[in-house]
Enzyme design. Structure first.
Site, short mmCIF file in Angstrom:
data_model
loop_
_atom_site.label_atom_id
_atom_site.label_comp_id
_atom_site.label_asym_id
_atom_site.label_seq_id
_atom_site.Cartn_x
_atom_site.Cartn_y
_atom_site.Cartn_z
N HIS A 68 38.53 24.06 22.58
CA HIS A 68 37.15 24.59 23.02
C HIS A 68 37.19 25.91 23.57
O HIS A 68 37.63 25.85 24.74
CB HIS A 68 36.50 23.40 23.91
CG HIS A 68 36.48 22.17 23.46
ND1 HIS A 68 37.56 21.11 23.17
CD2 HIS A 68 35.50 21.23 22.81
CE1 HIS A 68 37.32 19.97 22.86
NE2 HIS A 68 35.80 20.22 22.64
N HIS A 108 36.77 19.61 28.50
CA HIS A 108 37.05 20.10 27.22
C HIS A 108 37.21 21.66 27.33
O HIS A 108 38.09 21.94 26.50
CB HIS A 108 35.73 19.83 26.27
CG HIS A 108 34.62 20.39 26.65
ND1 HIS A 108 33.69 19.79 27.65
CD2 HIS A 108 33.85 21.70 26.40
CE1 HIS A 108 32.61 20.61 27.90
NE2 HIS A 108 32.74 21.52 27.07
N PRO A 129 35.86 12.62 29.90
CA PRO A 129 35.12 11.92 29.78
C PRO A 129 33.86 12.46 30.87
O PRO A 129 34.10 12.70 32.13
CB PRO A 129 35.25 10.68 30.29
CG PRO A 129 36.89 10.67 30.28
CD PRO A 129 37.18 11.89 30.40
N ASN A 136 24.69 27.12 30.20
CA ASN A 136 24.67 27.87 28.59
C ASN A 136 23.90 27.68 27.64
O ASN A 136 23.82 27.92 26.42
CB ASN A 136 25.98 28.27 28.33
CG ASN A 136 26.73 26.84 27.69
OD1 ASN A 136 26.00 25.77 27.48
ND2 ASN A 136 28.06 26.68 27.54
N HIS A 192 31.52 26.26 20.64
CA HIS A 192 32.08 24.92 21.59
C HIS A 192 33.15 24.31 21.31
O HIS A 192 34.05 24.32 22.23
CB HIS A 192 30.90 23.71 21.51
CG HIS A 192 31.37 22.59 22.06
ND1 HIS A 192 31.13 22.30 23.46
CD2 HIS A 192 32.09 21.50 21.47
CE1 HIS A 192 31.61 21.09 23.70
NE2 HIS A 192 32.23 20.67 22.59
N ARG A 215 36.23 -14.69 48.19
CA ARG A 215 35.58 -13.27 48.77
C ARG A 215 35.80 -13.47 50.13
O ARG A 215 35.91 -12.19 50.79
CB ARG A 215 34.23 -13.34 48.16
CG ARG A 215 33.34 -14.24 48.54
CD ARG A 215 31.90 -14.24 48.23
NE ARG A 215 30.96 -15.22 48.44
CZ ARG A 215 29.71 -15.22 48.70
NH1 ARG A 215 29.21 -14.25 49.11
NH2 ARG A 215 29.05 -16.39 49.03
N SER A 242 27.85 -9.97 50.26
CA SER A 242 28.04 -10.65 49.11
C SER A 242 29.66 -10.31 48.72
O SER A 242 30.53 -11.34 48.18
CB SER A 242 27.38 -10.45 47.65
OG SER A 242 25.87 -10.77 48.11
N GLU A 290 27.35 1.75 41.03
CA GLU A 290 28.57 1.03 40.71
C GLU A 290 29.69 2.42 40.00
O GLU A 290 30.82 2.39 40.51
CB GLU A 290 28.61 -0.22 39.83
CG GLU A 290 28.05 -1.26 40.37
CD GLU A 290 26.54 -1.14 40.23
OE1 GLU A 290 26.00 -0.28 39.48
OE2 GLU A 290 25.81 -2.01 40.74
N HIS A 299 24.53 -12.31 35.13
CA HIS A 299 25.40 -12.16 36.39
C HIS A 299 26.82 -12.79 36.22
O HIS A 299 27.93 -12.68 37.23
CB HIS A 299 24.91 -12.65 37.90
CG HIS A 299 23.81 -11.88 38.23
ND1 HIS A 299 22.75 -11.33 37.31
CD2 HIS A 299 23.60 -11.08 39.38
CE1 HIS A 299 22.07 -10.51 37.98
NE2 HIS A 299 22.37 -10.53 39.33
N ARG A 323 32.71 -16.65 44.52
CA ARG A 323 31.66 -17.05 45.38
C ARG A 323 31.87 -18.27 46.16
O ARG A 323 31.40 -18.40 47.24
CB ARG A 323 30.35 -16.94 44.65
CG ARG A 323 29.22 -17.32 45.48
CD ARG A 323 27.84 -17.38 44.84
NE ARG A 323 26.70 -17.54 45.92
CZ ARG A 323 25.86 -18.61 45.65
NH1 ARG A 323 25.77 -19.42 44.69
NH2 ARG A 323 25.02 -18.72 46.69
C1 LIG Z 1 31.42 10.82 28.33
C2 LIG Z 1 31.64 11.76 27.14
N1 LIG Z 1 30.84 11.59 26.25
C3 LIG Z 1 30.96 12.52 25.22
C4 LIG Z 1 31.94 13.71 25.17
C5 LIG Z 1 32.16 14.21 23.91
N2 LIG Z 1 31.80 15.79 24.22
C6 LIG Z 1 32.63 16.73 24.66
S1 LIG Z 1 31.95 18.33 25.34
C7 LIG Z 1 30.38 17.57 24.43
C8 LIG Z 1 29.34 18.56 25.04
C9 LIG Z 1 28.95 18.90 26.01
O1 LIG Z 1 28.34 19.91 26.15
P1 LIG Z 1 28.43 21.10 27.40
O2 LIG Z 1 28.62 20.47 28.79
O3 LIG Z 1 27.25 21.93 27.45
O4 LIG Z 1 29.67 21.97 27.19
P2 LIG Z 1 29.73 23.40 26.31
O5 LIG Z 1 29.15 23.18 24.98
O6 LIG Z 1 28.87 24.37 27.11
O7 LIG Z 1 31.12 23.85 26.24
C10 LIG Z 1 30.46 16.38 24.20
C11 LIG Z 1 29.29 15.57 23.72
C12 LIG Z 1 32.67 13.36 26.34
N3 LIG Z 1 33.79 14.31 26.21
N4 LIG Z 1 32.50 12.50 27.36
#
Ligand SMILES: Cc1ncc(C[n+]2csc(CCOP(=O)(O)OP(=O)(O)O)c2C)c(N)n1
Length: 663
Positions: free
Chosen positions: A29, A69, A119, A186, A260, A355, A382, A409, A471, A518
Site C-alpha cells: 500500500h 496497511h 485489522p 484523505n 491505496h 466465577r 456477575s 467488550e 446468553h 454462574r
Molecule cells: C477490520 C478490517 N476490515 C477490512 C480491512 C481491509 N482494508 C484494508 S485497508 C482498507 C481501507 C482503508 O481505508 P483508509 O483507512 O481510508 O486507508 P487509505 O485508503 O487512506 O490508505 C480496508 C477495507 C482491514 N484491513 N481490516
C-alpha cells in the site's frame, strides 16, 4: 530547526522507500505513506521521544500505526532513524517470507513495532490501553520514571470500524490527555471516495466523546507541529484531522483509490520522481538526507540518559519494583502464596461457582501481584472481577486498579492488549462468555502477538439458566480453543480455579481465557496437592477400581456429572476413571507418553461438556460418546436445562452401558 526544503526531502525519502518497496514486492500500500509522510516526519524529527539504539526504553513515546496497511510508512521511519532491526535489506524484502517487514506491522518482528495492526481500528483501540497504562504506571512510579505520550495514526477505515467508538468514548471519559491521534483524512478507501459509505463529521464526533479535535492541512509541517504542540498541553485526548492526499505525488493516481493498495507501476513512479525532483535510484536515500534522519534518531539520547540517571538515583525499592514490573516477572513469593491458598481451600472446601472461586483466587493474587489491573464490561457483579484491592480508576485517580470499561467488550479486549503491551501491567477483563464473540478480534491478536492479556468469561454454558439461548455459550469453548496460542481454562472447582489463575498469570507469551460458571459447584479436588495438576491440561481425577472399562473426560461444571456417573458405573461393576480437562492447549503440550497414559485405553470413552463436540474427538476418538450440546440452549432453570439437553450422570451411565453391552 529543519528548513522546509530539508523537511520535504526527508518526507520524500519515506515516500520513495515506500513506493520502491511496494513496487519491488509487487504488493502493498503506497498511498498512505505518501500522504502521511509529512505527519510522520514532523513527529519523528521534532516531537517523538525515542531512541532507536535503545528501542525498549520504557519511558519512550509510543507511535502506533493503526492503519497497518500503511506498514511501509513505519518500516521507512524505523530504517531512516536507525533501528537495527529494519535494515535496507529488510525494506528490499518487504512482504517476503521470513523478513521482519511483514505485510502489516507485527509485534515482535522488529523493535519499534509497538503492536500488531492491520485489522482496522485495533491500533486505535490498543492505544487507549497504552495511554491508560502510562497513567497507571505514572501514578505508581511518578513523573521521573513514567511520563510519555502515545501517538496514533489512524485512517478512515479505523474510524469507521465500530471498535473506534468504544475506544474514543473510553479515552474521552478517562481524559487520557497524553493520547494524540492523527486521522489521515484523505477521503479515500478501497472502494473509492469515503462518501460512498460515510458522511460522519469526525471532528464533531470526537468532540462529543470528550476530545479536542480540529482540522489541519496534514501536509503542512508547521500546521502539524502547531497542532501537536497544542495537543501536548491539552487536558483531553486530541484528534488532529489531517487533510492529506493519498498517494501524494503520483501523477495520475494521487487522490484516488488506485493509490491505496497496489504497486503504482514504473510510469507513475517515474512521474513522482519528476514531481518531487528526486533523482536517486530505487532504495537509495541521498547521503545528506539519510544523515539528517539519523541525526533525528539521536535526539532522544539525552532524554534517555537523563531518564536512566533518574532511575539510577531512585529509591532502591522503587527502582527494583519498576524493573521487575517492566521486566514482566512475578513477585518471588507468588507460587508460595498460591500453594498456601490451595491448602486453605482443601480445608474450607467451598461449594461455590467458579466465577466466585475466581474472585477468591483474585483476592489472593491481587494481594500478591500489584501489577494486576482488573475490569469488566459492565458486568462486575456477575463476572466477580473486583476484589478488595481494586478500587476504581478514574480521570482524577489513575492510582487505582479497576476499570469500568462500560458495555464495550471489543474496546475492553483491545485496551487490555494495549495495557499489556505498554509494560508493567497484567490486565484482566470480564464479560459473559457468549460475548467473547464481541471481543474476539482483539483476543485473536493477543494470541498472535504472544502477550499476557487475560479474559475472564463467566456464565460459560446453559448452566446460566433463565437468560436463555442468546446468553448461553454453546460453540464458544470450541471457537476459543480454535485460536492458536490461546489457553482456554475451564476449571472444575475452587482448587482448579486457583491453579488456572496461577497458570494464566504465569504465561508471559500466551493469553488466557478463563471460562467460569454462574452456578455453584462442589469441590472435586478435596485432598491438598502442592503440584499444580491443571498445568498438564488434563489429569486423572478419579481412578478406576480395576482395569478401566470406561473413561469419562469432562471440564468445568461437567466434572461433577462425570464423577456421579463414575460412582454409578462402579456400582454396576464397570471400573470407570474420570479425567478432568481444564485446558486442551496445555494437554497438547505434554509428552506423548503422558497424553497416551491420560487418555488410556478403556474400551468406552465418553466426554461430557455443556458445549459442542468439536475438539473432543481428540480425547475420545471419532467413535467416542459425547454428552453435550448439538444446538442452541433454551430459557429455563438450570435444573430443567441439564436434563432437557440430556447432560446428566444418568444419561452418561446409560450411554456407557449401552456401549458396554454392544448396542
Ligand atoms: C477490520 C478490517 N476490515 C477490512 C480491512 C481491509 N482494508 C484494508 S485497508 C482498507 C481501507 C482503508 O481505508 P483508509 O483507512 O481510508 O486507508 P487509505 O485508503 O487512506 O490508505 C480496508 C477495507 C482491514 N484491513 N481490516
Amino acid at each position: 530547526m529543519t528548513s522546509r526544503e530539508q523537511h520535504d526531502r526527508m518526507a520524500n525519502a519515506i515516500r520513495f522507500l515506500s513506493m520502491d518497496a511496494v513496487e519491488n514486492a509487487q504488493s502493498g500500500h503506497p498511498g498512505l505513506p505518501m500522504g502521511c509522510a509529512d505527519i510522520a516526519t514532523v513527529l519523528f524529527t521534532r516531537f517523538l521521544k525515542y531512541d532507536p539504539k535503545n528501542p525498549h526504553w520504557p519511558d519512550r513515546d509510543r507511535f502506533i500505526l493503526s492503519a497497518g496497511h500503511g506498514s511501509m510508512l513505519l518500516y521507512s521511519l524505523l530504517y531512516l532513524t536507525g533501528y537495527e532491526d529494519i535494515t535496507l535489506d529488510q525494506i528490499k524484502h518487504f512482504r517476503q517470507l521470513g523478513s521482519r517487514t511483514a505485510g502489516h506491522p507485527e509485534y515482535g518482528h522488529a523493535a519499534g513495532i509497538e503492536t500488531t495492526t492491520g485489522p482496522l481500528g485495533q491500533g486505535l483501540a490498543n492505544s487507549v490501553g497504552f495511554a491508560l497504562g502510562e497513567r497507571i504506571m505514572n501514578a505508581a512510579f511518578g513523573n521521573d520514571l513514567v511520563d510519555h505520550y502515545t501517538y496514533v495514526l489512524a485512517g478512515d477505515g479505523c474510524l469507521m470500524e465500530g471498535v473506534s467508538q468504544e475506544a474514543i468514548a473510553l479515552a474521552g471519559h478517562l481524559k487520557l490527555n497524553k493520547l494524540i491521534v492523527f486521522w489521515d483524512n484523505n477521503n479515500i478507501s478501497i472502494d473509492g471516495p469515503v462518501s460512498l459509505a460515510d458522511n460522519t463529521d469526525q471532528v464533531a464526533r470526537f468532540q462529543a466523546s470528550g476530545w479536542n479535535a480540529s482540522h489541519i492541512d496534514g501536509q503542512d509541517p508547521e500546521a502539524i507541529a502547531y497542532a501537536i504542540e497544542a495537543a501536548r498541553h491539552s487536558d483531553k485526548p486530541t484528534m488532529i484531522a489531517c487533510k492529506t492526499t493519498i498517494g501524494f505525488g503520483a501523477p495520475t493516481k494521487a487522490g484516488t483509490n488506485k493509490a491505496h493498495g497496489s504497486p503504482l507501476g514504473a510510469e507513475e513512479i517515474a512521474g513522482a520522481r519528476k514531481f518531487f525532483g528526486w533523482d536517486s535510484p530505487p532504495f537509495e536515500v541521498p547521503a545528506d538526507i539519510l544523515d539528517a534522519w539519523r541525526v533525528a534518531g539521536k535526539t532522544g539520547v539525552e532524554a534517555r540518559t537523563d531518564w536512566e540517571g533518574r532511575l539510577a538515583k531512585a529509591d532502591a525499592k522503587l527502582k527494583g519494583e519498576f524493573e521487575r514490573r517492566i521486566g514482566g516477572t512475578l513477585p518471588a513469593n507468588f507460587d508460595a502464596v498460591i500453594t498456601d491458598y490451595k491448602k486453605k481451600l482443601s480445608q474450607d472446601k467451598p461449594k461455590v461457582a467458579t466465577r466466585k472461586s475466581s474472585e477468591m483466587a483474585l483476592e489472593i493474587i491481587n494481594g500478591a501481584v500489584p501489577e494486576t489491573i482488573g475490569g469488566s464490561a459492565d458486568l462486575t457483579g456477575s463476572n466477580n472481577t473486583k476484589t478488595s484491592q481494586t478500587k476504581n480508576i478514574t480521570s482524577d485517580d489513575y492510582g487505582q486498579r479497576y476499570i469500568h470499561y462500560g458495555i464495550r467488550e471489543h474496546g475492553m479486549a483491545a485496551a487490555l492488549n494495549g495495557l499489556t503491551l505498554h509494560g508493567g501491567i497484567i490486565p484482566y477483563g470480564g464479560t459473559f462468555m457468549c460475548f467473547s464473540d464481541y471481543a474476539r478480534p482483539s483476543m485473536r491478536l493477543a494470541s498472535l502477538m504472544s502477550i499476557r492479556s487475560i479474559f475472564v468469561m463467566t456464565h460459560d454454558s446453559i448452566g446460566l439458566g433463565e437468560d436463555g439461548p442468546t446468553h448461553q455459550p454453546v460453540e464458544h469453548l470450541a471457537a476459543l480453543r480454535a485460536i492458536p496460542n490461546h489457553n482456554v481454562f475451564r476449571p472444575a472447582d475452587a482448587v482448579e480455579t486457583a491453579e488456572c489463575w496461577q497458570l494464566a498469570i504465569e504465561q508471559e507469551k500466551t493469553p488466557s481465557t478463563l471460562a467460569l460458571t454462574r452456578q455453584n459447584l462442589p469441590m472435586v479436588r478435596n485432598d491438598f496437592v502442592a503440584e499444580n495438576l491443571s498445568r498438564q491440561g488434563a489429569y486423572e481425577l478419579a481412578a478406576a477400581n480395576g482395569d478401566a472399562a470406561v473413561t469419562i473426560f469432562a471440564s468445568g461444571s461437567e466434572v461433577e456429572i462425570a464423577l456421579a456417573a463414575r460412582e454409578a458405573l462402579e456400582k454396576h461393576g464397570h471400573p470407570t476413571r474420570v479425567v478432568s480437562v481444564p485446558c486442551f492447549e496445555l494437554f497438547d503440550k505434554q509428552s506423548a507418553d503422558y497424553r497416551k497414559k491420560t487418555i488410556g485405553n478403556a474400551p468406552v470413552k465418553i466426554a461430557v461438556e455443556a458445549g459442542i463436540r468439536q475438539g473432543w474427538d481428540h480425547f475420545i476418538g471419532t467413535d467416542g460418546i459425547f454428552i453435550g450440546m448439538t444446538g442452541f440452549g433454551a430459557s429455563g432453570t438450570i435444573e430443567q436445562l441439564y436434563p432437557h439437553f440430556g447432560i446428566t450422570a444418568e444419561a452418561t451411565v446409560k450411554a456407557a452401558e449401552a456401549r458396554l453391552h454392544g448396542e
